[in-house]
Structure formats: C-alpha cells, structure tokens
Enzyme design. Structure first.
Site, PDB file in Angstrom:
ATOM      1  N   HIS A  51      28.116  32.956  71.571  1.00 50.84           N
ATOM      2  CA  HIS A  51      28.849  34.064  72.162  1.00 50.84           C
ATOM      3  C   HIS A  51      30.296  33.982  71.689  1.00 50.84           C
ATOM      4  O   HIS A  51      30.708  33.002  71.049  1.00 50.84           O
ATOM      5  CB  HIS A  51      28.776  34.029  73.686  1.00 50.84           C
ATOM      6  N   ASP A  70      34.264  39.093  69.676  1.00 49.20           N
ATOM      7  CA  ASP A  70      33.356  40.237  69.682  1.00 49.20           C
ATOM      8  C   ASP A  70      33.972  41.485  69.050  1.00 49.20           C
ATOM      9  O   ASP A  70      33.324  42.159  68.243  1.00 49.20           O
ATOM     10  CB  ASP A  70      32.938  40.578  71.114  1.00 49.20           C
TER      11      ASP A  70
END
Length: 363
Positions: free
Chosen positions: A127, A156
């Site tokens: 992540h 991200d």
C-alpha cells in the site's frame, strides 16, 4: 469549447486507488472513458464515489473468453488502456500488452502498480505507506519521535496516478509523431522517488539531514510550521523569504530587534516559543483577519467543510459540493473557457452501445 482530450478513447479496467483517480483526471480533461467492471462490481458503488465521475461503465467477466474478446474489440478502437492489476495478471487473462497491441498497434497501454512490472518486489502486495517507506520519503515525514504517513497522497496519487497520467499523455504525443503505441510502466515506488528530487538535491547540498523535524520544510523551522490559536484552531506559517518573514513578525506585533536570528538553528526553539505565545493569545479568526491578503504566507488550517466555503476555493471551484452535499474535488488543471464543477457518474451501458459509439465491430 472542447477540452484538450476530447476525442481520446480510454478503456479503464476497474480497480482501486490511483488507477481510477488517473482515469478521473483523463475524463475531466475530456477523454471518453469506458470503465470495464466485473459482474460483482456492477452495482457495487455509491453515488458519492467522485473518482468514478465522468465515464460510462460496461460489465465483463474477464475469465469468459467471449467477454475477453469483447474487451479486445473495444481495445481495437481505443487510444488508451489503463489497468492496475499485479504484474502478469492481464497477460494471463489474454489482455496483456502484446495481445492488445496486436489488435491495435497505436494503443497506449498504461500500467499502474506499486512496485512496478519487474524487480524483487514486483509480485508482492503493498500500500501507499509501503512504497513511500522504501524510498526514504516516509522517514523524512513526521515528528522527531516517529514517521507519520501523509495520508495516501504521496504514493497513491502524487507518485501514482499523476505519474501514470504524465506517462499516458507523453505516449500520446509520441504516437502523434511515430504512429505507434507505447506501454507505460507507472510504479508508485518510482513516482515517489521522482517527487523526492528537490529534497534529495537539498540533501546533496548539505542543507538537509536525515533527522526528522530538523530541517527547513519538515516543521522544524519556526517560520515554516503551524501554531495553535486561543480557540484551538491552527494557523499555517510559510514565511521563508526574508521579506515575507518581516511581514509575519509585523503582523504578530513583535519587535524584530527582540527576536533571535532566524538563521541561527540553535535558537529556533526560542523563536518558535515566541511565535507560539503570540498566536496563542488570539483566536484563529483574529489572525485570519490580520493576515488575509498579506504576503506573510500565513493562512488558516481549515477542515474540509471550512475549506469548501473559503472565498478563494469557491472562486476557483477547487472544492465544491456534489448533488448529495458531499465535498468533492474540482477539475484541475483549468483550461481557458473550461467549465468546472463536479460531474456525475455515468451510466452502465451495453457492449453494443459502446462499440457502436466508438465505431467498433459488432460482436
């Protein structure tokens, strides 16, 4: 007036995180984005999913050869394909770059992963926090006691979707001169590293060290920090340049001659305490009125509901509210005569409808 990507056709393989965000940006810029979802995802969305705005949806079981062929029919008349699966997944489905480019040699094939298409960690889960930790970015952010993740903005979105959009647009420009497509390998670990270029330059110059909360831009400098006000609100201070610093000191009602030398890092603690006492003597609204419109680089720290009402944010439509009243991001960047505001989620359509609109072959 048409937007810059009007006429560009994008096939989006439904995923999460930076892939949908990148396709949102492409749609905001005018691209016709068709999102391919699994049957289980066909109704699995909410009206406030802003990153899904501005595109249509079609349903496909990618393990069904007939649906796979329909996707390839769409790819054959598309300009861009965006996918965010782990490496080799699209290849196993028969939809990898070789399969897609065989149907459409002009296709720009955008791949979004955390670790990239190769390397020791390519097949490993991760992540945002993992990608930024491995690059040194997370180590540099936080308090002196421990690193603090900066939401999921760095890996991200800053290092992920924005890098993918950049690669896709660059490949479209290249195709304009060569006539051939491209495969874009966008990895969050690479994008995060790219975002660190300026900090690494300071480190090379000896003006940045690896100790958190001990540098100009990491909260250590008293003139680049946040301060609590009398009512519990906060003000953000970014008065780096001497002329802006002078306006900060004047706005706080302090006498410059009584303050420590701002360039003496050994006295930053003393200077910070002085600023903290000054800000703490009045509520945030007072300091907002003092510094509003000033070049002191002092602004309130707003929550989202406050931010969407700020006059400048309203004027730029940087944030707005959707039809349900939720705060949503506006379009960016803005173009001349471009309309702004929140766009709704498109409808789910049949393959025949989308293929007909794109001039593809009937299945």
């Amino acid at each position: 007036m048409s937007r810059p990507l009007t006429g560009v056709r994008v096939v989006e393989m439904a995923g999460i995180g930076p892939g949908p965000h990148a396709c949102m940006v492409l749609a905001d810029l005018g691209a016709d984005v068709v999102r391919v979802v699994r049957p289980s995802q066909a109704t699995d969305h909410h009206a406030n999913e802003h990153t899904l705005r501005g595109r249509r949806t079609i349903v496909a079981d990618l393990k069904d050869p007939a649906d796979r062929d329909r996707v390839l029919d769409l790819v054959a008349v598309a300009d861009v394909l965006v996918e965010g699966f782990r490496p080799r997944v699209m290849e196993r489905l028969g939809l990898g770059p070789d399969d897609a480019l065989a149907r459409n040699p002009r296709l720009v094939y955008g791949r979004m992963t955390g670790w990239g298409q190769d390397g020791p960690y390519a097949a490993m889960a991760g992540h945002d926090i993992n990608y930024i930790s491995l690059t040194g970015a997370l180590h540099a952010i936080g308090t002196s006691e421990q690193p603090v993740p900066p939401l999921n903005l760095v890996g991200d979105y800053g290092g992920g979707s924005m890098l993918l959009v950049t690669g896709v647009l660059a490949a479209l420009v290249q195709r304009g001169s060569t006539g051939t497509g491209q495969v874009v390998d966008a990895a969050m670990v690479d994008g995060t590293s790219l975002l660190l270029a300026g900090i690494l330059e300071l480190r090379t110059d000896g003006t940045w060290n690896d100790e958190r909360s001990n540098n100009l831009l990491d909260g250590a400098a008293p003139f680049y920090a946040t301060y609590r006000c009398a009512d519990g609100g906060f003000m953000a201070v970014g008065a780096i340049e001497p002329q802006f610093y002078a306006l900060l000191v004047a706005g706080l009602g302090l006498e410059p001659a009584s303050l420590p030398d701002r360039d003496d890092t050994t006295r930053w603690g003393q200077l910070r305490s002085t600023f903290a006492v000054a800000f703490g003597a009045q509520p945030r609204a007072h300091w907002e009125s003092v510094f509003d419109g000033s070049d002191a680089c002092v602004t309130p720290v707003l929550d989202f509901d406050e931010a969407v009402q700020h006059p400048h944010v309203v004027a730029r439509r940087s944030l707005t509210r959707d039809s349900a009243g939720f705060v949503a991001a506006g379009r960016a960047p803005r173009m001349r005569d471009d309309e702004s505001g929140v766009v709704g989620i498109g409808s789910t359509e049949s393959w025949e409808t989308v293929l007909a609109a794109w001039g593809g072959p009937p299945h």
